[in-house]
Design a protein around this motif. Structure first.
Motif, mmCIF file in Angstrom:
data_model
loop_
_atom_site.group_PDB
_atom_site.id
_atom_site.type_symbol
_atom_site.label_atom_id
_atom_site.label_comp_id
_atom_site.label_asym_id
_atom_site.label_seq_id
_atom_site.Cartn_x
_atom_site.Cartn_y
_atom_site.Cartn_z
ATOM 1 N N VAL A 148 0.853 -1.187 0.000
ATOM 2 C CA VAL A 148 0.000 0.000 0.000
ATOM 3 C C VAL A 148 0.886 1.233 0.000
ATOM 4 N N GLN A 149 0.701 2.081 -0.999
ATOM 5 C CA GLN A 149 1.504 3.289 -1.140
ATOM 6 C C GLN A 149 0.803 4.514 -0.560
ATOM 7 N N GLN A 150 -0.527 4.491 -0.591
ATOM 8 C CA GLN A 150 -1.322 5.580 -0.009
ATOM 9 C C GLN A 150 -2.693 5.022 0.327
ATOM 10 N N ASP A 151 -3.216 5.407 1.487
ATOM 11 C CA ASP A 151 -4.557 4.988 1.882
ATOM 12 C C ASP A 151 -5.134 6.085 2.763
ATOM 13 N N ASP A 152 -6.048 6.857 2.170
ATOM 14 C CA ASP A 152 -6.679 7.938 2.917
ATOM 15 C C ASP A 152 -8.177 7.936 2.621
ATOM 16 N N ALA A 153 -8.858 8.984 2.960
ATOM 17 C CA ALA A 153 -10.308 9.042 2.788
ATOM 18 C C ALA A 153 -10.726 9.100 1.321
ATOM 19 N N THR A 154 -9.804 9.474 0.436
ATOM 20 C CA THR A 154 -10.140 9.655 -0.979
ATOM 21 C C THR A 154 -9.750 8.476 -1.858
ATOM 22 N N VAL A 155 -8.534 7.943 -1.679
ATOM 23 C CA VAL A 155 -8.037 6.859 -2.533
ATOM 24 C C VAL A 155 -7.221 5.849 -1.730
ATOM 25 N N ARG A 156 -7.103 4.663 -2.294
ATOM 26 C CA ARG A 156 -6.121 3.677 -1.826
ATOM 27 C C ARG A 156 -5.301 3.293 -3.052
ATOM 28 N N ILE A 157 -3.980 3.448 -2.955
ATOM 29 C CA ILE A 157 -3.079 3.118 -4.060
ATOM 30 C C ILE A 157 -2.194 1.967 -3.601
ATOM 31 N N THR A 158 -2.238 0.871 -4.349
ATOM 32 C CA THR A 158 -1.500 -0.334 -3.982
ATOM 33 C C THR A 158 -0.689 -0.830 -5.172
ATOM 34 N N ARG A 159 0.583 -1.117 -4.924
ATOM 35 C CA ARG A 159 1.407 -1.795 -5.928
ATOM 36 C C ARG A 159 1.286 -3.290 -5.654
ATOM 37 N N TRP A 160 1.030 -4.064 -6.700
ATOM 38 C CA TRP A 160 0.950 -5.520 -6.603
ATOM 39 C C TRP A 160 2.103 -6.124 -7.386
ATOM 40 N N ASP A 161 2.891 -6.998 -6.732
ATOM 41 C CA ASP A 161 3.982 -7.729 -7.376
ATOM 42 C C ASP A 161 3.621 -9.214 -7.400
ATOM 43 N N PHE A 162 3.745 -9.805 -8.577
ATOM 44 C CA PHE A 162 3.352 -11.197 -8.800
ATOM 45 C C PHE A 162 4.515 -12.017 -9.342
ATOM 46 N N PRO A 163 5.024 -12.989 -8.609
ATOM 47 C CA PRO A 163 5.896 -13.982 -9.244
ATOM 48 C C PRO A 163 5.059 -14.759 -10.275
ATOM 49 N N PRO A 164 5.680 -15.503 -11.176
ATOM 50 C CA PRO A 164 4.903 -16.307 -12.122
ATOM 51 C C PRO A 164 3.921 -17.232 -11.378
ATOM 52 N N GLY A 165 2.662 -17.226 -11.814
ATOM 53 C CA GLY A 165 1.642 -18.080 -11.218
ATOM 54 C C GLY A 165 1.025 -17.556 -9.933
ATOM 55 N N ALA A 166 1.493 -16.433 -9.410
ATOM 56 C CA ALA A 166 0.958 -15.893 -8.152
ATOM 57 C C ALA A 166 -0.462 -15.363 -8.331
ATOM 58 N N VAL A 167 -1.217 -15.346 -7.236
ATOM 59 C CA VAL A 167 -2.609 -14.892 -7.255
ATOM 60 C C VAL A 167 -2.874 -13.868 -6.145
ATOM 61 N N THR A 168 -3.914 -13.062 -6.357
ATOM 62 C CA THR A 168 -4.328 -12.113 -5.322
ATOM 63 C C THR A 168 -5.166 -12.805 -4.254
ATOM 64 N N GLY A 169 -5.859 -13.863 -4.653
ATOM 65 C CA GLY A 169 -6.862 -14.477 -3.779
ATOM 66 C C GLY A 169 -8.223 -13.866 -4.087
ATOM 67 N N TRP A 170 -9.249 -14.594 -3.764
ATOM 68 C CA TRP A 170 -10.624 -14.190 -4.041
ATOM 69 C C TRP A 170 -10.949 -12.914 -3.271
ATOM 70 N N HIS A 171 -11.424 -11.878 -3.963
ATOM 71 C CA HIS A 171 -11.732 -10.613 -3.298
ATOM 72 C C HIS A 171 -12.730 -9.791 -4.107
ATOM 73 N N GLU A 172 -13.185 -8.726 -3.488
ATOM 74 C CA GLU A 172 -14.131 -7.796 -4.099
ATOM 75 C C GLU A 172 -13.745 -6.382 -3.676
ATOM 76 N N HIS A 173 -13.803 -5.458 -4.594
ATOM 77 C CA HIS A 173 -13.472 -4.068 -4.298
ATOM 78 C C HIS A 173 -14.722 -3.306 -3.881
ATOM 79 N N GLY A 174 -14.588 -2.492 -2.851
ATOM 80 C CA GLY A 174 -15.704 -1.682 -2.376
ATOM 81 C C GLY A 174 -15.851 -0.374 -3.126
ATOM 82 N N TRP A 175 -14.891 -0.068 -4.001
ATOM 83 C CA TRP A 175 -14.901 1.180 -4.767
ATOM 84 C C TRP A 175 -14.489 0.890 -6.205
ATOM 85 N N PRO A 176 -14.860 1.783 -7.148
ATOM 86 C CA PRO A 176 -14.337 1.630 -8.508
ATOM 87 C C PRO A 176 -12.814 1.787 -8.467
#
Length: 108
Positions: free
Chosen positions: A13-41
């Motif tokens: 997580v690079q920034q998380d405030d009342a307006t936005v959440r900015i996250t960098r995601w790094d994936f090795p080959p075959g890696a997954v985020t896991g089942w999830h749902e976003h609460g915002w666009p």
């Protein structure tokens, strides 16, 4: 149903405030985020070329994206994301919590 994989993608997580959440995601080959749902666009901006495999609970889609390419999705879609590439990939995800609070710069 999520992908059957034990390699987790790594969120920073690079920034998380009342307006936005900015996250960098790094994936090795075959890696997954896991089942999830976003609460915002949210927006995703690829940092390197790669293949994203997305499971929506029913079907799996596979999309090749170039570094710098972006896309947007609405809130509320349950999914799991996998690196379908044979090399590590990364992207930045920007969740917009309060679109009304975003500042529009003059001349933009």
């Amino acid at each position: 149903m999520a992908f059957a994989c034990t390699i987790p993608a790594v969120p920073t997580v690079q920034q998380d405030d009342a307006t936005v959440r900015i996250t960098r995601w790094d994936f090795p080959p075959g890696a997954v985020t896991g089942w999830h749902e976003h609460g915002w666009p949210y927006f995703v901006v690829m940092l390197m070329d790669g293949i994203l495999r997305v499971h929506d609970g029913t079907a799996v889609s596979e999309t090749a994206l170039a570094a710098g390419q972006s896309y947007m999705r609405p809130a509320g879609i349950r999914h799991d994301v996998m690196n379908g590439s044979d090399h590590p990939i990364a992207f930045v995800e920007i969740e917009v919590k309060r679109p009304d609070a975003l500042v529009i710069l003059p001349g933009a």
